[in-house]
Design a protein around this motif. Structure first.
Motif, PDB file in Angstrom:
ATOM      1  N   CYS A 102       0.827  -1.207   0.000  1.00 17.99           N
ATOM      2  CA  CYS A 102       0.000   0.000   0.000  1.00 17.99           C
ATOM      3  C   CYS A 102       0.854   1.246   0.000  1.00 17.99           C
ATOM      4  O   CYS A 102       0.546   2.237  -0.656  1.00 17.99           O
ATOM      5  CB  CYS A 102      -0.940   0.013   1.212  1.00 17.99           C
ATOM      6  N   GLY A 103       1.968   1.189   0.755  1.00 17.25           N
ATOM      7  CA  GLY A 103       2.845   2.353   0.835  1.00 17.25           C
ATOM      8  C   GLY A 103       3.469   2.666  -0.501  1.00 17.25           C
ATOM      9  O   GLY A 103       3.616   3.814  -0.891  1.00 17.25           O
ATOM     10  N   LYS A 104       3.795   1.606  -1.266  1.00 17.46           N
ATOM     11  CA  LYS A 104       4.431   1.820  -2.555  1.00 17.46           C
ATOM     12  C   LYS A 104       3.463   2.397  -3.572  1.00 17.46           C
ATOM     13  O   LYS A 104       3.826   3.170  -4.428  1.00 17.46           O
ATOM     14  CB  LYS A 104       5.006   0.495  -3.081  1.00 17.46           C
ATOM     15  N   ASN A 105       2.176   1.984  -3.500  1.00 18.84           N
ATOM     16  CA  ASN A 105       1.200   2.374  -4.505  1.00 18.84           C
ATOM     17  C   ASN A 105       0.344   3.567  -4.090  1.00 18.84           C
ATOM     18  O   ASN A 105      -0.582   3.936  -4.803  1.00 18.84           O
ATOM     19  CB  ASN A 105       0.287   1.176  -4.835  1.00 18.84           C
ATOM     20  N   ALA A 106       0.609   4.106  -2.902  1.00 15.10           N
ATOM     21  CA  ALA A 106      -0.191   5.226  -2.421  1.00 15.10           C
ATOM     22  C   ALA A 106      -0.062   6.410  -3.375  1.00 15.10           C
ATOM     23  O   ALA A 106       1.029   6.722  -3.858  1.00 15.10           O
ATOM     24  CB  ALA A 106       0.265   5.624  -1.019  1.00 15.10           C
ATOM     25  N   GLN A 107      -1.188   7.040  -3.649  1.00 13.81           N
ATOM     26  CA  GLN A 107      -1.199   8.186  -4.561  1.00 13.81           C
ATOM     27  C   GLN A 107      -0.489   9.369  -3.923  1.00 13.81           C
ATOM     28  O   GLN A 107      -0.757   9.726  -2.773  1.00 13.81           O
ATOM     29  CB  GLN A 107      -2.646   8.582  -4.856  1.00 13.81           C
ATOM     30  N   GLN A 108       0.441   9.958  -4.652  1.00 18.48           N
ATOM     31  CA  GLN A 108       1.138  11.145  -4.155  1.00 18.48           C
ATOM     32  C   GLN A 108       0.396  12.385  -4.657  1.00 18.48           C
ATOM     33  O   GLN A 108       0.418  12.682  -5.848  1.00 18.48           O
ATOM     34  CB  GLN A 108       2.580  11.170  -4.648  1.00 18.48           C
ATOM     35  N   ILE A 109      -0.256  13.075  -3.730  1.00 18.34           N
ATOM     36  CA  ILE A 109      -1.022  14.273  -4.083  1.00 18.34           C
ATOM     37  C   ILE A 109      -0.493  15.455  -3.271  1.00 18.34           C
ATOM     38  O   ILE A 109      -0.383  15.383  -2.040  1.00 18.34           O
ATOM     39  CB  ILE A 109      -2.524  14.079  -3.817  1.00 18.34           C
ATOM     40  N   TYR A 110      -0.161  16.531  -3.976  1.00 19.78           N
ATOM     41  CA  TYR A 110       0.344  17.738  -3.333  1.00 19.78           C
ATOM     42  C   TYR A 110      -0.531  18.927  -3.708  1.00 19.78           C
ATOM     43  O   TYR A 110      -1.312  18.868  -4.669  1.00 19.78           O
ATOM     44  CB  TYR A 110       1.796  18.005  -3.749  1.00 19.78           C
ATOM     45  N   TYR A 111      -0.381  19.985  -2.934  1.00 22.22           N
ATOM     46  CA  TYR A 111      -1.170  21.195  -3.173  1.00 22.22           C
ATOM     47  C   TYR A 111      -0.248  22.414  -3.228  1.00 22.22           C
ATOM     48  O   TYR A 111       0.485  22.686  -2.273  1.00 22.22           O
ATOM     49  CB  TYR A 111      -2.226  21.375  -2.081  1.00 22.22           C
ATOM     50  N   ASN A 112      -0.282  23.097  -4.365  1.00 20.76           N
ATOM     51  CA  ASN A 112       0.483  24.333  -4.557  1.00 20.76           C
ATOM     52  C   ASN A 112       1.977  24.155  -4.340  1.00 20.76           C
ATOM     53  O   ASN A 112       2.654  25.065  -3.846  1.00 20.76           O
ATOM     54  CB  ASN A 112      -0.067  25.437  -3.643  1.00 20.76           C
ATOM     55  N   GLY A 151      -2.401   6.357 -12.131  1.00 21.35           N
ATOM     56  CA  GLY A 151      -1.341   5.377 -11.919  1.00 21.35           C
ATOM     57  C   GLY A 151      -0.377   5.832 -10.830  1.00 21.35           C
ATOM     58  O   GLY A 151      -0.800   6.287  -9.769  1.00 21.35           O
ATOM     59  N   GLU A 152       0.912   5.724 -11.104  1.00 20.96           N
ATOM     60  CA  GLU A 152       1.928   6.118 -10.118  1.00 20.96           C
ATOM     61  C   GLU A 152       2.404   7.553 -10.323  1.00 20.96           C
ATOM     62  O   GLU A 152       3.364   7.996  -9.695  1.00 20.96           O
ATOM     63  CB  GLU A 152       3.120   5.162 -10.188  1.00 20.96           C
ATOM     64  N   SER A 153       1.762   8.289 -11.213  1.00 24.17           N
ATOM     65  CA  SER A 153       2.182   9.676 -11.443  1.00 24.17           C
ATOM     66  C   SER A 153       1.897  10.544 -10.213  1.00 24.17           C
ATOM     67  O   SER A 153       0.996  10.267  -9.421  1.00 24.17           O
ATOM     68  CB  SER A 153       1.449  10.254 -12.658  1.00 24.17           C
ATOM     69  N   ILE A 154       2.687  11.580 -10.073  1.00 23.08           N
ATOM     70  CA  ILE A 154       2.530  12.523  -8.962  1.00 23.08           C
ATOM     71  C   ILE A 154       1.530  13.602  -9.384  1.00 23.08           C
ATOM     72  O   ILE A 154       1.583  14.101 -10.505  1.00 23.08           O
ATOM     73  CB  ILE A 154       3.885  13.167  -8.609  1.00 23.08           C
ATOM     74  N   ILE A 155       0.618  13.936  -8.474  1.00 19.30           N
ATOM     75  CA  ILE A 155      -0.390  14.954  -8.766  1.00 19.30           C
ATOM     76  C   ILE A 155      -0.118  16.192  -7.917  1.00 19.30           C
ATOM     77  O   ILE A 155       0.102  16.093  -6.713  1.00 19.30           O
ATOM     78  CB  ILE A 155      -1.812  14.443  -8.456  1.00 19.30           C
ATOM     79  N   ASN A 156      -0.143  17.344  -8.560  1.00 15.30           N
ATOM     80  CA  ASN A 156       0.006  18.607  -7.832  1.00 15.30           C
ATOM     81  C   ASN A 156      -1.144  19.539  -8.208  1.00 15.30           C
ATOM     82  O   ASN A 156      -1.237  19.994  -9.348  1.00 15.30           O
ATOM     83  CB  ASN A 156       1.342  19.279  -8.153  1.00 15.30           C
ATOM     84  N   PHE A 157      -2.046  19.782  -7.258  1.00 18.57           N
ATOM     85  CA  PHE A 157      -3.146  20.704  -7.477  1.00 18.57           C
ATOM     86  C   PHE A 157      -2.662  22.136  -7.258  1.00 18.57           C
ATOM     87  O   PHE A 157      -2.073  22.438  -6.222  1.00 18.57           O
ATOM     88  CB  PHE A 157      -4.308  20.415  -6.523  1.00 18.57           C
ATOM     89  N   VAL A 158      -2.923  22.995  -8.234  1.00 19.31           N
ATOM     90  CA  VAL A 158      -2.543  24.402  -8.135  1.00 19.31           C
ATOM     91  C   VAL A 158      -3.798  25.251  -8.120  1.00 19.31           C
ATOM     92  O   VAL A 158      -4.568  25.257  -9.093  1.00 19.31           O
ATOM     93  CB  VAL A 158      -1.640  24.823  -9.325  1.00 19.31           C
ATOM     94  N   ASP A 159      -4.039  25.927  -7.012  1.00 19.42           N
ATOM     95  CA  ASP A 159      -5.210  26.790  -6.866  1.00 19.42           C
ATOM     96  C   ASP A 159      -4.972  28.083  -7.637  1.00 19.42           C
ATOM     97  O   ASP A 159      -4.223  28.955  -7.194  1.00 19.42           O
ATOM     98  CB  ASP A 159      -5.454  27.079  -5.377  1.00 19.42           C
ATOM     99  N   VAL A 160      -5.628  28.219  -8.784  1.00 20.20           N
ATOM    100  CA  VAL A 160      -5.384  29.383  -9.639  1.00 20.20           C
ATOM    101  C   VAL A 160      -6.014  30.662  -9.094  1.00 20.20           C
ATOM    102  O   VAL A 160      -5.786  31.746  -9.630  1.00 20.20           O
ATOM    103  CB  VAL A 160      -5.903  29.138 -11.077  1.00 20.20           C
TER     104      VAL A 160
END
Length: 344
Positions: free
Chosen positions: A18-28, A73-82
């Motif tokens: 689970c740790g390896k496949n956990a979605q990496q989500i960041y903000y700003n 998938g395993e891509s990193i997500i970064n939400f940017v509040d415009v």
């Protein structure tokens, strides 16, 4: 005891997996920090420009919450509040006011695709790009500037983004920005050259004058602050206190008890409270249901007023909300009038 050991090992394997496949989500997260993280982990990343208050923005985040692992998938997500002032430059870079835009980058910081919206097709294409099954997709991305068919938009925007990062890192990028300007000239890459010239003591008056040629309503909304700065360079002797000022007596028009298929009329009073002539350059009605009955261009002397007359023709029942944008040479380059009609 043996069964307990087996159970503990199974739990450890599950937790590790689970740790390896956990979605990496960041903000700003800063774009440079994001690219470094992606390169270290050898993962693609998605830069998601999002307006959280919009329907599409809420729908997008809900979909990520429910199906993020499957789509990204395993891509990193970064939400940017415009809506944050420090992030507004992303909109200017892409030249868009869309509620949601996903920029997919490779692990080596190469812009691969730009996908707009939060539809099922949007997520389908994101999944294909991050999964390596598609490249150079330009889906649902509505930009203001026009790009010739001969120009590849992804490498162009990638180079302009590099210039922005070089600007932040105090690195001269004259050669690279000039290459982008040979392909397309729009406010943001012109502005970057303008800033780079100022920083290194080069003449920036040509770029300043060029920026002031973009007086389209949509450009004004997106680049208005940039244009003001450019105007100071193009006209160094201008005194901001001498500029005209537009005062709107009513910034919100409420039309109650409208009837479907029956015209309603309303007036907007414009007053110049400044010290020089106010010139109305353009009026964007935002909808075919609103018609301007007055002249588009007007000149109003200091201390004087004039009126704009509009016709509103409702073609459906319910609450209708629209915006009228007035572009002028005032200290604030555009003003918005909100129209709210209740149609029965």
């Amino acid at each position: 005891m043996k069964n307990l050991q087996i159970l503990l090992i199974c739990i450890l394997i599950i937790l590790t997996s689970c740790g390896k496949n956990a979605q990496q989500i960041y903000y700003n997260l800063n774009i440079q920090d994001l690219s470094i993280k992606a390169q270290k982990e050898n993962k693609p990343f998605c830069l998601v420009l999002i307006d959280d208050s919009s329907f599409a923005g809420k729908k997008y985040k809900e979909c990520v919450k429910e199906e993020g692992a499957r789509i990204f998938g395993e891509s990193i997500i970064n939400f940017v509040d415009v809506n944050k002032s420090e992030n507004f430059w992303y909109r200017q870079w892409l030249s868009t006011t869309d509620s949601v835009v996903t920029c997919v980058f490779s692990s080596s910081f190469v812009l691969n695709s730009i996908i707009g919206g939060a539809s099922s097709y949007s997520f389908k294409y994101i999944q294909e790009v991050v999964g390596g099954r598609a490249n150079n997709l330009d889906f649902g991305y509505r930009r203001i500037f026009e790009c010739p068919d001969s120009v590849q938009i992804m490498p162009l925007l990638n180079d302009i983004l590099k210039c922005k990062i070089m600007l932040d890192n105090d690195t001269d990028f004259a050669t690279l920005i000039d290459e982008t300007l040979k392909s397309v000239q729009y406010p943001y890459n012109i502005y970057l050259k303008f800033l780079n010239n100022i920083r290194y003591g080069r003449n920036a008056s040509v770029e300043a004058s060029r920026l002031l040629e973009f007086d389209n309503v949509y450009y004004m909304k997106l680049y208005g602050e940039l244009f003001k700065y450019a105007e100071k360079i193009a006209n160094p002797n201008i005194d901001i206190n001498d500029k005209p000022r537009l005062f709107l007596e009513n910034e919100e028009i409420v039309l109650d008890n409208c009837k479907e298929g029956q015209s309603e009329y309303f007036d907007v009073k414009l007053t110049n409270t400044g010290y020089s002539v106010l010139s109305i350059r353009n009026i964007d009605l935002g909808c075919s249901c609103i018609k301007l009955l007055s002249d588009v261009t007007k000149e109003i002397k200091p201390g004087s007023s004039d009126f704009l007359r509009f016709e509103f023709f409702p073609d459906r029942k319910g609450v209708i909300e629209r915006e009228i944008t007035i572009v002028s040479n005032a200290i604030r380059s555009f003003d918005i009038i909100k129209v709210r009609a209740v149609v029965k």
